[in-house]
Design a protein around this motif. Structure first.
Motif, PDB file in Angstrom:
ATOM      1  N   LEU A  78       5.579 -20.296   8.179  1.00  0.00           N
ATOM      2  CA  LEU A  78       4.886 -19.271   8.076  1.00  0.00           C
ATOM      3  C   LEU A  78       4.194 -18.650   8.961  1.00  0.00           C
ATOM      4  CD1 LEU A  78       3.302 -20.560   4.670  1.00  0.00           C
ATOM      5  CD2 LEU A  78       5.284 -18.984   5.012  1.00  0.00           C
ATOM      6  N   ASP A  79       4.529 -17.499   9.828  1.00  0.00           N
ATOM      7  CA  ASP A  79       4.064 -17.092  11.095  1.00  0.00           C
ATOM      8  C   ASP A  79       2.456 -16.776  10.852  1.00  0.00           C
ATOM      9  OD1 ASP A  79       6.618 -17.352  12.318  1.00  0.00           O
ATOM     10  OD2 ASP A  79       7.152 -15.285  11.340  1.00  0.00           O
ATOM     11  N   LEU A  80       2.175 -16.223   9.777  1.00  0.00           N
ATOM     12  CA  LEU A  80       0.772 -15.541   9.769  1.00  0.00           C
ATOM     13  C   LEU A  80      -0.009 -16.850   9.736  1.00  0.00           C
ATOM     14  CD1 LEU A  80      -0.750 -13.200   8.543  1.00  0.00           C
ATOM     15  CD2 LEU A  80      -0.673 -14.167   6.355  1.00  0.00           C
ATOM     16  N   HIS A  96      19.460 -16.775  -3.212  1.00  0.00           N
ATOM     17  CA  HIS A  96      17.973 -16.466  -3.082  1.00  0.00           C
ATOM     18  C   HIS A  96      17.822 -15.046  -2.853  1.00  0.00           C
ATOM     19  CE1 HIS A  96      17.488 -21.159  -2.619  1.00  0.00           C
ATOM     20  NE2 HIS A  96      17.304 -20.858  -3.913  1.00  0.00           N
ATOM     21  N   ALA A  97      16.747 -14.758  -3.531  1.00  0.00           N
ATOM     22  CA  ALA A  97      16.493 -13.203  -3.280  1.00  0.00           C
ATOM     23  C   ALA A  97      15.633 -13.165  -1.802  1.00  0.00           C
ATOM     24  CB  ALA A  97      15.687 -12.494  -4.496  1.00  0.00           C
ATOM     25  N   GLN A  98      15.392 -12.068  -1.336  1.00  0.00           N
ATOM     26  CA  GLN A  98      14.195 -12.095  -0.293  1.00  0.00           C
ATOM     27  C   GLN A  98      12.945 -12.823  -0.821  1.00  0.00           C
ATOM     28  OE1 GLN A  98      15.244 -11.507   2.818  1.00  0.00           O
ATOM     29  NE2 GLN A  98      13.201 -12.464   3.051  1.00  0.00           N
ATOM     30  N   THR A  99      12.111 -13.226   0.069  1.00  0.00           N
ATOM     31  CA  THR A  99      11.286 -14.203  -0.114  1.00  0.00           C
ATOM     32  C   THR A  99       9.998 -13.315   0.279  1.00  0.00           C
ATOM     33  OG1 THR A  99      12.488 -15.997   0.232  1.00  0.00           O
ATOM     34  CG2 THR A  99      10.132 -16.362   0.078  1.00  0.00           C
ATOM     35  N   GLN A 100       8.764 -13.594  -0.492  1.00  0.00           N
ATOM     36  CA  GLN A 100       7.348 -13.159  -0.184  1.00  0.00           C
ATOM     37  C   GLN A 100       6.693 -14.335  -0.483  1.00  0.00           C
ATOM     38  OE1 GLN A 100       5.932 -10.190  -2.891  1.00  0.00           O
ATOM     39  NE2 GLN A 100       4.154  -9.959  -1.997  1.00  0.00           N
ATOM     40  N   PHE A 101       5.847 -14.631   0.457  1.00  0.00           N
ATOM     41  CA  PHE A 101       4.853 -15.624   0.618  1.00  0.00           C
ATOM     42  C   PHE A 101       3.243 -15.273   0.305  1.00  0.00           C
ATOM     43  CE2 PHE A 101       8.575 -17.109   2.787  1.00  0.00           C
ATOM     44  CZ  PHE A 101       8.959 -18.452   2.269  1.00  0.00           C
ATOM     45  N   VAL A 110       0.264 -22.129  -1.051  1.00  0.00           N
ATOM     46  CA  VAL A 110       1.269 -21.144  -0.726  1.00  0.00           C
ATOM     47  C   VAL A 110       2.207 -20.981  -1.916  1.00  0.00           C
ATOM     48  CG1 VAL A 110       3.175 -20.462   0.553  1.00  0.00           C
ATOM     49  CG2 VAL A 110       1.615 -21.570   1.626  1.00  0.00           C
ATOM     50  N   LYS A 111       2.446 -19.770  -2.524  1.00  0.00           N
ATOM     51  CA  LYS A 111       3.243 -19.415  -3.668  1.00  0.00           C
ATOM     52  C   LYS A 111       4.440 -18.419  -3.298  1.00  0.00           C
ATOM     53  CE  LYS A 111       4.806 -19.326  -7.825  1.00  0.00           C
ATOM     54  NZ  LYS A 111       5.531 -20.553  -8.272  1.00  0.00           N
ATOM     55  N   GLU A 112       5.664 -18.919  -3.372  1.00  0.00           N
ATOM     56  CA  GLU A 112       6.851 -18.314  -2.952  1.00  0.00           C
ATOM     57  C   GLU A 112       7.438 -17.520  -3.956  1.00  0.00           C
ATOM     58  OE1 GLU A 112      11.247 -19.661  -1.439  1.00  0.00           O
ATOM     59  OE2 GLU A 112       9.716 -20.998  -1.198  1.00  0.00           O
ATOM     60  N   VAL A 113       7.526 -16.228  -3.959  1.00  0.00           N
ATOM     61  CA  VAL A 113       7.936 -15.315  -4.900  1.00  0.00           C
ATOM     62  C   VAL A 113       9.095 -14.379  -4.438  1.00  0.00           C
ATOM     63  CG1 VAL A 113       5.892 -15.401  -6.198  1.00  0.00           C
ATOM     64  CG2 VAL A 113       6.253 -13.614  -4.536  1.00  0.00           C
ATOM     65  N   GLN A 138      11.098 -11.673   5.908  1.00  0.00           N
ATOM     66  CA  GLN A 138      10.191 -12.515   5.230  1.00  0.00           C
ATOM     67  C   GLN A 138       8.841 -11.694   5.283  1.00  0.00           C
ATOM     68  OE1 GLN A 138      10.175 -16.637   5.997  1.00  0.00           O
ATOM     69  NE2 GLN A 138       8.042 -16.562   6.597  1.00  0.00           N
ATOM     70  N   LEU A 139       8.365 -11.828   4.061  1.00  0.00           N
ATOM     71  CA  LEU A 139       6.849 -11.087   4.002  1.00  0.00           C
ATOM     72  C   LEU A 139       5.854 -12.244   3.712  1.00  0.00           C
ATOM     73  CD1 LEU A 139       7.692  -7.827   1.711  1.00  0.00           C
ATOM     74  CD2 LEU A 139       7.532  -8.163   4.245  1.00  0.00           C
ATOM     75  N   GLU A 140       4.547 -12.105   4.400  1.00  0.00           N
ATOM     76  CA  GLU A 140       3.928 -13.175   4.224  1.00  0.00           C
ATOM     77  C   GLU A 140       2.440 -12.213   3.796  1.00  0.00           C
ATOM     78  OE1 GLU A 140       3.621 -15.536   7.698  1.00  0.00           O
ATOM     79  OE2 GLU A 140       5.657 -15.741   7.590  1.00  0.00           O
ATOM     80  N   ILE A 141       1.708 -12.492   2.827  1.00  0.00           N
ATOM     81  CA  ILE A 141       0.421 -11.768   2.308  1.00  0.00           C
ATOM     82  C   ILE A 141      -0.640 -12.779   2.343  1.00  0.00           C
ATOM     83  CG2 ILE A 141      -0.398 -10.308   0.692  1.00  0.00           C
ATOM     84  CD1 ILE A 141       2.265  -9.195   0.120  1.00  0.00           C
ATOM     85  N   ASN A 142      -1.705 -12.382   3.022  1.00  0.00           N
ATOM     86  CA  ASN A 142      -2.978 -13.110   3.142  1.00  0.00           C
ATOM     87  C   ASN A 142      -3.555 -12.850   1.869  1.00  0.00           C
ATOM     88  OD1 ASN A 142      -5.169 -14.506   3.770  1.00  0.00           O
ATOM     89  ND2 ASN A 142      -5.945 -13.204   5.477  1.00  0.00           N
ATOM     90  N   CYS A 143      -3.816 -13.909   0.998  1.00  0.00           N
ATOM     91  CA  CYS A 143      -4.567 -13.695  -0.297  1.00  0.00           C
ATOM     92  C   CYS A 143      -5.720 -14.647  -0.452  1.00  0.00           C
ATOM     93  CB  CYS A 143      -3.462 -14.122  -1.397  1.00  0.00           C
ATOM     94  SG  CYS A 143      -2.060 -13.115  -1.249  1.00  0.00           S
ATOM     95  N   ILE A 144      -6.089 -14.839  -1.663  1.00  0.00           N
ATOM     96  CA  ILE A 144      -7.059 -15.795  -2.099  1.00  0.00           C
ATOM     97  C   ILE A 144      -6.364 -16.238  -3.510  1.00  0.00           C
ATOM     98  CG2 ILE A 144      -8.671 -14.135  -3.010  1.00  0.00           C
ATOM     99  CD1 ILE A 144     -10.925 -16.346  -1.945  1.00  0.00           C
ATOM    100  N   CYS A 145      -6.220 -17.582  -3.533  1.00  0.00           N
ATOM    101  CA  CYS A 145      -5.933 -18.247  -4.847  1.00  0.00           C
ATOM    102  C   CYS A 145      -6.800 -18.123  -5.916  1.00  0.00           C
ATOM    103  CB  CYS A 145      -5.113 -19.608  -4.617  1.00  0.00           C
ATOM    104  SG  CYS A 145      -6.633 -20.940  -4.390  1.00  0.00           S
ATOM    105  N   GLN A 146      -6.507 -18.314  -7.188  1.00  0.00           N
ATOM    106  CA  GLN A 146      -7.391 -18.309  -8.342  1.00  0.00           C
ATOM    107  C   GLN A 146      -8.426 -19.273  -8.203  1.00  0.00           C
ATOM    108  OE1 GLN A 146      -7.404 -15.733 -10.564  1.00  0.00           O
ATOM    109  NE2 GLN A 146      -9.291 -16.550 -10.986  1.00  0.00           N
TER     110      GLN A 146
END
Length: 161
Positions: A78-80, A96-101, A110-113, A138-146
Motif C-alpha cells: 500500500l503506497d499511501l 481477480h477484478a481490479q482492486t481498491q483498498f 484495510v479492506k480490499e474491494v 491499484q486504488l488506495e483511499i484514505n478512510c476511517i473504519c466504523q
C-alpha cells in the motif's frame, strides 16, 4: 485446522504450482500479516517476527520476503501508507477484478474491494483525457473504519473534544 493455516496451505500449493519455494520464513511473514488483521510495515513485521520466534531478522530479508509474496500475489503493498497487507483473495481460484483498498488512517485496518470493469474503464478514460497515463491501476483511499468512527463519536459525546 484454523483459517490462517488453511490460507497458508493454499498459498503453499499455489507457490508449488508456480515453481516457487514457500519457505518457513515466507510462511511466517504471511501468517503474521494474516494474524494482524491490518497493514504492517516491513519493520513492524520484523518486530512481530522477533516476538513470535524470539529471533531476529534483518529488515532487508523481510523486504525480500515481501517482494516474493507480492510476486506470488499473496501480499499487496500500500503506497499511501508504505505498508503491506495480505491479499483477501488468496484462496480464490478465479481471475481477480481490479482492486481498491480502503485504508483506515487511524488503525491501519484495510479492506480490499473489487472495482467493476466499467468504473475502471471510466477512471482510465478520465486519466487519459486529462493527459496522464495510469501508472498503477491499484486504488488506495484514505478512510476511517466504523470502529474508529464509533470510538471518536463516543469520545466526542462524553466531552473529550
Amino acid at each position: 485446522m484454523d483459517a490462517i493455516q488453511r490460507v497458508i496451505d493454499h498459498a503453499e500449493r499455489r507457490c508449488k504450482e508456480n515453481g516457487s519455494r514457500f519457505t518457513k520464513k515466507r510462511k511466517l511473514a504471511l501468517s503474521l500479516l494474516l494474524k494482524s488483521g491490518k497493514a504492517l510495515s516491513a519493520y513492524e513485521l520484523v518486530e512481530a517476527y522477533k516476538t513470535e520466534l524470539g529471533d531476529t531478522m534483518p529488515a532487508m530479508s523481510m523486504y525480500r520476503i515481501l517482494e516474493f509474496l507480492m510476486a506470488e500475489n499473496l501480499v499487496h503493498r500500500l503506497d499511501l501508507i508504505n505498508k503491506y497487507v495480505a491479499c483477501e483473495h488468496i484462496k480464490c481460484e478465479h481471475e481477480h477484478a481490479q482492486t481498491q483498498f480502503l485504508i483506515c488512517g487511524q488503525c491501519q485496518k484495510v479492506k480490499e474491494v473489487a472495482i467493476s470493469a466499467p468504473i475502471m474503464d471510466l477512471l482510465k478514460k478520465n486519466t487519459s483525457d486529462a493527459g496522464f497515463h495510469l501508472a498503477s491501476p491499484q486504488l488506495e483511499i484514505n478512510c476511517i473504519c466504523q470502529d474508529c468512527m464509533s470510538t471518536e463519536l463516543r469520545a466526542y459525546s462524553v466531552g473529550r473534544y
